[in-house]
Write an enzyme that holds these catalytic residues in place. Structure first.
Site, mmCIF file in Angstrom:
data_model
loop_
_atom_site.group_PDB
_atom_site.id
_atom_site.type_symbol
_atom_site.label_atom_id
_atom_site.label_comp_id
_atom_site.label_asym_id
_atom_site.label_seq_id
_atom_site.Cartn_x
_atom_site.Cartn_y
_atom_site.Cartn_z
ATOM 1 N N SER A 1 -73.700 -20.943 -77.019
ATOM 2 C CA SER A 1 -74.925 -20.301 -76.530
ATOM 3 C C SER A 1 -75.298 -19.096 -77.392
ATOM 4 O O SER A 1 -76.371 -18.531 -77.224
ATOM 5 C CB SER A 1 -74.756 -19.889 -75.065
ATOM 6 O OG SER A 1 -73.637 -19.039 -74.948
ATOM 7 N N TYR B 1 -57.368 -19.928 -64.144
ATOM 8 C CA TYR B 1 -56.762 -20.463 -65.373
ATOM 9 C C TYR B 1 -55.941 -21.716 -65.091
ATOM 10 O O TYR B 1 -55.933 -22.638 -65.899
ATOM 11 C CB TYR B 1 -55.942 -19.385 -66.104
ATOM 12 C CG TYR B 1 -56.864 -18.483 -66.898
ATOM 13 C CD1 TYR B 1 -57.364 -18.893 -68.128
ATOM 14 C CD2 TYR B 1 -57.279 -17.263 -66.400
ATOM 15 C CE1 TYR B 1 -58.245 -18.115 -68.847
ATOM 16 C CE2 TYR B 1 -58.162 -16.463 -67.115
ATOM 17 C CZ TYR B 1 -58.641 -16.896 -68.337
ATOM 18 O OH TYR B 1 -59.531 -16.125 -69.036
ATOM 19 N N HIS C 1 -60.800 -16.557 -79.890
ATOM 20 C CA HIS C 1 -60.556 -16.063 -78.528
ATOM 21 C C HIS C 1 -59.196 -16.491 -77.973
ATOM 22 O O HIS C 1 -58.981 -16.460 -76.767
ATOM 23 C CB HIS C 1 -61.694 -16.508 -77.588
ATOM 24 C CG HIS C 1 -63.024 -15.892 -77.934
ATOM 25 N ND1 HIS C 1 -64.235 -16.386 -77.486
ATOM 26 C CD2 HIS C 1 -63.326 -14.800 -78.686
ATOM 27 C CE1 HIS C 1 -65.216 -15.628 -77.954
ATOM 28 N NE2 HIS C 1 -64.705 -14.667 -78.687
HETATM 29 C C1 BJW Z 1 -73.768 -28.473 -76.042
HETATM 30 C C2 BJW Z 1 -73.281 -29.640 -75.443
HETATM 31 C C3 BJW Z 1 -73.035 -30.747 -76.276
HETATM 32 C C4 BJW Z 1 -73.506 -28.121 -73.913
HETATM 33 N N1 BJW Z 1 -73.268 -30.638 -77.588
HETATM 34 N N2 BJW Z 1 -74.026 -28.408 -77.337
HETATM 35 C C5 BJW Z 1 -72.976 -6.716 -79.441
HETATM 36 C C6 BJW Z 1 -74.093 -6.811 -78.630
HETATM 37 C C7 BJW Z 1 -73.951 -6.941 -77.244
HETATM 38 C C8 BJW Z 1 -72.696 -6.964 -76.646
HETATM 39 C C9 BJW Z 1 -71.593 -6.866 -77.447
HETATM 40 C C10 BJW Z 1 -71.748 -6.738 -78.821
HETATM 41 N N3 BJW Z 1 -70.494 -6.682 -79.354
HETATM 42 C C11 BJW Z 1 -69.586 -6.778 -78.359
HETATM 43 C C12 BJW Z 1 -70.222 -6.895 -77.174
HETATM 44 C C13 BJW Z 1 -69.571 -7.006 -75.834
HETATM 45 C C14 BJW Z 1 -69.100 -8.398 -75.509
HETATM 46 C C15 BJW Z 1 -70.299 -9.342 -75.511
HETATM 47 O O1 BJW Z 1 -70.513 -10.107 -76.431
HETATM 48 N N4 BJW Z 1 -71.083 -9.314 -74.457
HETATM 49 C C16 BJW Z 1 -72.275 -10.159 -74.352
HETATM 50 C C17 BJW Z 1 -72.056 -11.240 -73.283
HETATM 51 C C18 BJW Z 1 -73.451 -9.319 -74.031
HETATM 52 N N5 BJW Z 1 -68.063 -8.862 -76.425
HETATM 53 C C19 BJW Z 1 -66.785 -8.536 -76.244
HETATM 54 O O2 BJW Z 1 -66.424 -7.847 -75.305
HETATM 55 C C20 BJW Z 1 -65.785 -9.041 -77.257
HETATM 56 N N6 BJW Z 1 -64.946 -7.957 -77.651
HETATM 57 C C21 BJW Z 1 -65.371 -6.996 -78.446
HETATM 58 O O3 BJW Z 1 -66.447 -7.016 -79.009
HETATM 59 O O4 BJW Z 1 -64.459 -5.987 -78.593
HETATM 60 C C22 BJW Z 1 -64.834 -4.801 -79.300
HETATM 61 C C23 BJW Z 1 -63.643 -3.890 -79.269
HETATM 62 C C24 BJW Z 1 -63.190 -3.331 -80.453
HETATM 63 C C25 BJW Z 1 -62.082 -2.484 -80.434
HETATM 64 C C26 BJW Z 1 -61.440 -2.200 -79.221
HETATM 65 C C27 BJW Z 1 -61.884 -2.773 -78.044
HETATM 66 C C28 BJW Z 1 -62.990 -3.618 -78.068
HETATM 67 C C29 BJW Z 1 -64.846 -10.074 -76.640
HETATM 68 C C30 BJW Z 1 -65.528 -11.330 -76.220
HETATM 69 C C31 BJW Z 1 -64.531 -12.257 -75.536
HETATM 70 C C32 BJW Z 1 -65.196 -13.484 -74.926
HETATM 71 N N7 BJW Z 1 -64.245 -14.161 -74.111
HETATM 72 C C33 BJW Z 1 -64.609 -15.405 -73.468
HETATM 73 C C34 BJW Z 1 -63.453 -15.813 -72.521
HETATM 74 C C35 BJW Z 1 -62.261 -16.318 -73.326
HETATM 75 C C36 BJW Z 1 -61.107 -16.616 -72.448
HETATM 76 C C37 BJW Z 1 -61.317 -17.776 -71.530
HETATM 77 O O5 BJW Z 1 -61.755 -18.858 -71.959
HETATM 78 O O6 BJW Z 1 -61.018 -17.637 -70.373
HETATM 79 O O7 BJW Z 1 -64.847 -16.408 -74.453
HETATM 80 S S1 BJW Z 1 -66.150 -15.337 -72.564
HETATM 81 C C38 BJW Z 1 -66.657 -16.960 -72.953
HETATM 82 O O8 BJW Z 1 -67.858 -16.923 -73.747
HETATM 83 C C39 BJW Z 1 -65.548 -17.531 -73.867
HETATM 84 C C40 BJW Z 1 -66.350 -18.261 -74.898
HETATM 85 O O9 BJW Z 1 -65.579 -18.460 -76.067
HETATM 86 C C41 BJW Z 1 -67.549 -17.361 -75.078
HETATM 87 C C42 BJW Z 1 -68.747 -18.033 -75.688
HETATM 88 O O10 BJW Z 1 -69.217 -19.076 -74.906
HETATM 89 P P1 BJW Z 1 -69.740 -20.405 -75.605
HETATM 90 O O11 BJW Z 1 -68.623 -21.065 -76.300
HETATM 91 O O12 BJW Z 1 -70.935 -20.104 -76.405
HETATM 92 O O13 BJW Z 1 -70.069 -21.317 -74.328
HETATM 93 P P2 BJW Z 1 -71.374 -21.354 -73.413
HETATM 94 O O14 BJW Z 1 -71.018 -22.030 -72.162
HETATM 95 O O15 BJW Z 1 -71.998 -20.026 -73.281
HETATM 96 O O16 BJW Z 1 -72.412 -22.244 -74.249
HETATM 97 C C43 BJW Z 1 -72.236 -23.623 -74.470
HETATM 98 C C44 BJW Z 1 -73.433 -24.134 -75.258
HETATM 99 O O17 BJW Z 1 -73.201 -25.494 -75.564
HETATM 100 C C45 BJW Z 1 -74.756 -24.058 -74.490
HETATM 101 O O18 BJW Z 1 -75.762 -23.509 -75.341
HETATM 102 C C46 BJW Z 1 -75.087 -25.527 -74.177
HETATM 103 O O19 BJW Z 1 -76.486 -25.795 -74.223
HETATM 104 C C47 BJW Z 1 -74.393 -26.236 -75.313
HETATM 105 N N8 BJW Z 1 -73.942 -27.607 -75.044
HETATM 106 N N9 BJW Z 1 -73.168 -29.457 -74.080
HETATM 107 C C48 BJW Z 1 -73.802 -29.530 -78.078
HETATM 108 N N10 BJW Z 1 -72.575 -31.950 -75.754
#
Ligand code: BJW
Length: 253
Positions: free
Chosen positions: A193, A68, A120
Site C-alpha cells: 500500500s 501472532y 520488518h
Molecule cells: C495486492 C494483492 C495481489 C492485495 N496482488 N497486490 C515518514 C512519514 C510518516 C510516518 C513515518 C515516516 N517515517 C516513519 C514513520 C512512522 C511509521 C510509519 O510509517 N507510519 C505511517 C503508517 C504513517 N514507521 C515506523 O514507525 C517504522 N519505524 C521507523 O521509522 O523508525 C524510526 C526510528 C529510528 C530510530 C529510532 C526509533 C525509530 C517502522 C514500521 C514498522 C511496520 N511494521 C508492520 C508490522 C510488522 C510486524 C507484523 O507483521 O506484525 O509492518 S505494520 C505493517 O505494515 C507491516 C507491513 O510490512 C507494513 C506495510 O504493509 P503492506 O505490506 O504495504 O500491506 P498492506 O496491507 O498495507 O497493503 C497490501 C497491498 O497489496 C494493498 O495495496 C492491496 O491493494 C494490494 N494487494 N492483493 C497485488 N493479489
C-alpha cells in the site's frame, strides 16, 4: 494481445543490469496470508496500527501473542505462490535481482529467494522483550501452538516476535542494504500500500537515483502517481506474465 505497459516493463527488465523489487503483503494474498489494510485486515476489530506497537505489547502481551499465534497458524498453512516463485528465480545467480520485503511470513525464503532483505523481521523468530544480553539476538521458533506467553529462555522475561513495530528502528544493516539496492536500473514495487515508512520511501529514492520505476498492485496507492509505469492486477498473475515476456526475443512482444 499483450498490454503495452506490460511489454514496456518486460523490455526494461530485459535490458536491466540491476533490478530491485520491494514487496508487501499483497504478494502473499494469493497464498492465503491476510493483508494488513483493506478487506480482511482487521482481527477481532483491532487495526494493525493499534496492535503492531511496543505499547500494545506492554499493555497486553497475551492479547498480542493471540494475534501472532493466529497469524503463525494461518501462515504455516500457506505456500509460496507463482509471484514468489518468479522473484525467487530472478534473485538467483550472479547479478540476480535484490528482493526487499516488508513481509514477515518468510514465503520468499521458502520459495528459494537468495538475495533477500527482510525489512520488518520474521514472524518465525522471537527475541527477549527486555532485550537481555543473550536474548536480544533473535532465535527461531516455528511452533504453531504457542503457550499463552512464550518466555525468553535466558532471563524468563516475556519473549516477543522479532518483528519491527511502529516507532521501532529497522535493523541498520537491513536498512542499509535496502538503500544500497535503490541504486538500480529498474525498481519494482509489488503488493504494498506504500504507506509505511521507511519502506514506502525507497521507490522515490530509486527514482531520484535514475532507476526506471514501476508498481504492480491490485489497487492504486500513493506510489502510483510517482512511478514511471503502474500495472493494476494480482501479483500472482502479472509477475508470471512478465517473466514469460522477458524470455520472448526482443521485437516479438
Ligand atoms: C495486492 C494483492 C495481489 C492485495 N496482488 N497486490 C515518514 C512519514 C510518516 C510516518 C513515518 C515516516 N517515517 C516513519 C514513520 C512512522 C511509521 C510509519 O510509517 N507510519 C505511517 C503508517 C504513517 N514507521 C515506523 O514507525 C517504522 N519505524 C521507523 O521509522 O523508525 C524510526 C526510528 C529510528 C530510530 C529510532 C526509533 C525509530 C517502522 C514500521 C514498522 C511496520 N511494521 C508492520 C508490522 C510488522 C510486524 C507484523 O507483521 O506484525 O509492518 S505494520 C505493517 O505494515 C507491516 C507491513 O510490512 C507494513 C506495510 O504493509 P503492506 O505490506 O504495504 O500491506 P498492506 O496491507 O498495507 O497493503 C497490501 C497491498 O497489496 C494493498 O495495496 C492491496 O491493494 C494490494 N494487494 N492483493 C497485488 N493479489
Amino acid at each position: 494481445m499483450v498490454p503495452a505497459n506490460l511489454a514496456t516493463l518486460a523490455g526494461r527488465l530485459r535490458g536491466a543490469r540491476r533490478v530491485t523489487v520491494l514487496t508487501g503483503a499483497g504478494i502473499s494474498a494469493a497464498s492465503g496470508v491476510p493483508t494488513f489494510r483493506g478487506a480482511g485486515g482487521l482481527w477481532r476489530n483491532y487495526r494493525p496500527e493499534d496492535l503492531a506497537t511496543p505499547e500494545a505489547f506492554a499493555r497486553d502481551p497475551i492479547l498480542l501473542w493471540e494475534w501472532y499465534a493466529w497469524r503463525r497458524e494461518t501462515i504455516a498453512g500457506c505456500i509460496p505462490n507463482a509471484a514468489h516463485e518468479v522473484l525467487a528465480r530472478w534473485s538467483q545467480g550472479d547479478g540476480g535481482a535484490t528482493i526487499v520485503t516488508q513481509n514477515v511470513d518468510d514465503l520468499h525464503l521458502r520459495a528459494g529467494t537468495t538475495r533477500l532483505v527482510r525489512l520488518h523481521g520474521s514472524i518465525w523468530e522471537l527475541s527477549c522483550s527486555r532485550a537481555c544480553a543473550a536474548g536480544s539476538a533473535p532465535w527461531r521458533d516455528e511452533r504453531t501452538v504457542m503457550p499463552g506467553l512464550p518466555l525468553c529462555p535466558h532471563c524468563q522475561a516475556p519473549a516477543r516476535p522479532a518483528v519491527v513495530w511502529f516507532g521501532e528502528a529497522l535493523d541498520e544493516n537491513d536498512l542499509r542494504a535496502a538503500l544500497e539496492a535503490t541504486a538500480c536500473d529498474v525498481f519494482l514495487t509489488v503488493g504494498t500500500s506504500s504507506v509505511v515508512y521507511p519502506a514506502a520511501g525507497l521507490v522515490d529514492h530509486a527514482r531520484q537515483r535514475g532507476a526506471f520505476t514501476a508498481e504492480i498492485n491490485a489497487d492504486a496507492t500513493p506510489a502510483t502517481a510517482l512511478v514511471d509505469l503502474a500495472i493494476h492486477g494480482g501479483a500472482e498473475t502479472v509477475l508470471p506474465e512478465l517473466d514469460r515476456l522477458i524470455a520472448v526475443p526482443r521485437g516479438l512482444v
